[in-house]
Design a protein around this motif. Sequence first.
Motif: not given
Length: 160
Positions: A13-16, A48-49, A53-56
């Motif tokens: 989550f910190s990456t977001l 963007m969701l 989501g995929v980034s996470f």
Amino acid sequence: MEMNFYALLVAAFSTLVVGFIWYNPKVFGTIWMKESGMTEEKMKGSNMLLTFGVSFIYALLISFMLQIITIHQTGALGMVGGDASIAKPSYAAFMADYGMAFRTFQHGALHGFLAGLFLALPLIGTNALYERRSFKYTLVTGGFWIVCFMIMGGIICAWK
């Protein structure tokens, strides 16, 4: 030594959070948009969701590997096949002596920095070369991942 899923989730989550700051127009967002060819119109047309989501999920995959890189005791457990109950007494002695050694945020951040510098940056730089992106793009995007790896490594290593 068990896997700490809470630490891995928070690290991912910190990456977001870092991304919201890093890619803000007042920080590096304007440079990144220019160097990547991104426009406001392209951004508005995306889901963007789904992107977040995929980034996470990708960041969660990275956090699994950073756990192995930042927590040295994981390597000791791997040497006994991952099952401490069948390990020889020397493993128990090792863990008694070094069980929580080097389990600090700073130590994890150091290993995260090294992983970012020697893994993430070369990957991004290589892709940027073939995609004909600028060196500025490589620095902005590579810098982002180096900072993310440092924070992720620190969280994962320090959270006992």
